[in-house]
Enzyme design. Structure first.
Site, PDB file in Angstrom:
ATOM      1  N   HIS A 105      39.265  34.725  41.848  1.00  0.00           N
ATOM      2  CA  HIS A 105      37.817  34.742  42.073  1.00  0.00           C
ATOM      3  C   HIS A 105      37.221  36.091  41.660  1.00  0.00           C
ATOM      4  O   HIS A 105      36.216  36.135  40.931  1.00  0.00           O
ATOM      5  CB  HIS A 105      37.533  34.474  43.554  1.00  0.00           C
ATOM      6  CG  HIS A 105      36.085  34.478  43.905  1.00  0.00           C
ATOM      7  ND1 HIS A 105      35.340  33.329  44.027  1.00  0.00           N
ATOM      8  CD2 HIS A 105      35.217  35.507  44.142  1.00  0.00           C
ATOM      9  CE1 HIS A 105      34.089  33.634  44.338  1.00  0.00           C
ATOM     10  NE2 HIS A 105      33.996  34.965  44.417  1.00  0.00           N
ATOM     11  N   GLU A 106      37.856  37.176  42.112  1.00  0.00           N
ATOM     12  CA  GLU A 106      37.329  38.496  41.777  1.00  0.00           C
ATOM     13  C   GLU A 106      37.511  38.826  40.294  1.00  0.00           C
ATOM     14  O   GLU A 106      36.691  39.527  39.707  1.00  0.00           O
ATOM     15  CB  GLU A 106      37.992  39.559  42.645  1.00  0.00           C
ATOM     16  CG  GLU A 106      37.738  39.381  44.145  1.00  0.00           C
ATOM     17  CD  GLU A 106      36.260  39.260  44.485  1.00  0.00           C
ATOM     18  OE1 GLU A 106      35.426  39.898  43.806  1.00  0.00           O
ATOM     19  OE2 GLU A 106      35.932  38.513  45.422  1.00  0.00           O
TER      20      GLU A 106
ATOM     21  N   HIS B 126      34.638  37.687  38.364  1.00  0.00           N
ATOM     22  CA  HIS B 126      33.525  38.643  38.338  1.00  0.00           C
ATOM     23  C   HIS B 126      33.841  39.836  37.440  1.00  0.00           C
ATOM     24  O   HIS B 126      32.984  40.326  36.711  1.00  0.00           O
ATOM     25  CB  HIS B 126      33.229  39.159  39.754  1.00  0.00           C
ATOM     26  CG  HIS B 126      32.737  38.122  40.710  1.00  0.00           C
ATOM     27  ND1 HIS B 126      31.713  37.254  40.411  1.00  0.00           N
ATOM     28  CD2 HIS B 126      33.129  37.827  41.982  1.00  0.00           C
ATOM     29  CE1 HIS B 126      31.481  36.471  41.456  1.00  0.00           C
ATOM     30  NE2 HIS B 126      32.334  36.788  42.423  1.00  0.00           N
TER      31      HIS B 126
END
Length: 446
Positions: free
Chosen positions: A27-28, A31
């Site tokens: 998920h990170e 980003h």
């Protein structure tokens, strides 16, 4: 629970924690990658919260793990515009105007620190709207992509446990339903399948002229033919055989769509006469087409969205079960604790290893779908909230351009810190209720 089951349970929990950590890391990364691609300075990439356990700096970014593996974050320069100069110049560490005013000032101070004295364009808030949206949606969509991969491995790599058209076993006799015996007695009639010569391993091809694609097809015809001779075509060792089977007539309770018995006007169960042949199907994993994983993920997104939009109500209902002791909705929300319990139960189940692996993959894929949907909620501090801020900024700029006005100042989302605080408190409260429920009144698979 024996020691082996305890060890298996612990292994299941550990595997879920590891899988969840991988999900957070991805998920990170969702980003991080576009942020770096678009030139934004990223100070930190961290998995977890709290004290740092390990970190290493590469270039301008510090990568590491923190003590509490309940989330993660990346620290981008200039998530919001810098504080107004008059406020920045007069900041003395104190804030007036009450609790929320202090929160706003602290948020601005933390944001100003990410600027690190730089006055350049390598900040998030100066990016075009579409780039900001891509960065913020990158995290949730990594969870969606991971879920699709997991579902694809599960459905196309392992397969779906299904009843095949292969006969796994043949009963020697027909035992009356009103007895508790499992062994044949001399008085029990011979099973029609044995009398007809059906053997384990035979593959059902046709029944009474109807091609058979699923075992349910054959069962439907057999049950509809009590006492009638029917023609059954099977394949055995590469050869096709035609056999004659006469299903035995037995009484069976009639059930409704939910599986409950249908009662007559006197309250007695309604029965019907059906035919049985005494054969059982072989259950095996059938691999699905490669696109089935994506289809299943899409279906799960819809199901989870149906729960998320009414999450406060669902959590309230879960909280009520803590007081009343009622059984929880098995399709309701769970905390990480509840998901860990389910993972432990799957790992400790009395089932083949492949079945347990499939169960863990399904659970982890479902968790990633939940992360995807939940993070799209348009409220700060969730990713959807940052997307909403970027879109609002874009709408303001578009309106100014259409009306020939000067470009407006960038949207200062630090003003929404009080709203963010309320959302965080609500999430903490709901999370606490779910954790208590998962400890005191857990959802169980068995």
């Amino acid at each position: 629970m024996c020691i082996v089951e305890v060890i298996a349970f612990v292994i299941g929990v550990v595997l879920l924690v590891v899988g969840l950590a991988v999900s957070i890391a991805l998920h990170e990364l969702g980003h991080l990658w576009p942020a770096k691609k678009f030139g934004v300075r990223v100070g930190q990439y961290m998995i977890g919260f709290g004290p740092t356990l390990w970190s290493r700096r590469r270039g301008e970014t510090e990568y590491g793990f923190k003590a509490l593996p309940v989330g993660g974050y990346i620290s981008m320069a200039g998530m919001y515009p810098p504080s107004p100069k008059e406020l920045a110049a007069g900041r003395d560490g104190r804030a007036g105007g009450g609790f929320f005013a202090t929160m706003v000032q602290d948020a601005r101070a933390a944001n100003d620190e990410t600027l690190d004295g730089h006055d350049d364009d390598r900040v998030f808030y100066k990016l075009p709207v579409w780039k900001r949206v891509v960065i913020m949606l990158g995290g949730p969509f990594m969870n969606l992509a991971f879920a699709i991969v997991l579902f694809t491995v599960l459905l196309s790599g392992i397969g779906v446990l299904s009843a095949t058209t292969t006969v796994s076993s043949v009963s020697e006799c027909i035992i009356p339903a009103d007895t508790d015996r499992t062994e044949c007695a001399a008085s029990d009639p011979q099973a029609p399948a044995v009398a007809a010569g059906i053997e384990p391993g035979d593959v059902l091809v046709e029944v009474e002229g109807t091609p058979i694609t699923t075992f349910a097809d054959a069962s439907e015809i057999i049950q509809a033919s009590p006492g009638q001779q029917i023609e059954v075509v099977v394949e055995r060792d590469g050869e096709t055989l035609t056999l004659q089977v006469t299903p035995v007539a037995v009484e069976r309770a009639v059930t409704d769509e939910t599986g409950q018995p249908v009662l007559d006007e006197n309250g007695d169960p309604v029965t019907e006469e059906v035919g049985i042949a005494g054969i059982r199907q072989e259950v095996a994993y059938l691999r699905q087409p490669i696109w089935t994983g994506a289809q299943t993920a899409a279906q799960n997104v819809g199901a989870v969205a149906g729960i998320i939009w009414q999450l406060p109500v669902k959590v309230y209902e879960t909280g009520v079960t803590l007081v009343t002791g009622e059984e929880r909705d098995p399709n309701g929300p769970l905390s990480v604790v509840g998901a860990g319990v389910l993972a432990g139960e799957v790992a400790a189940a009395d089932a083949p290893v492949l079945n347990r692996v499939a169960g863990l993959l399904s659970l982890l894929a479902s968790l990633n779908i939940a992360l995807f949907v939940f993070n799209l909620i348009p409220l700060l501090p969730l990713d959807g909230g940052h997307v909403a801020v970027a879109l609002w900024d874009g709408l303001k700029r578009a309106w100014a351009k259409m009306t020939n006005r000067p470009p407006p100042k960038p949207v200062d989302a630090t003003r929404l810190v009080p709203v963010t605080f309320v959302v965080v408190i609500a999430l903490v409260v709901m999370g606490g209720v779910l954790i208590l429920a998962d400890i005191i009144n857990p959802v169980s698979l068995f």
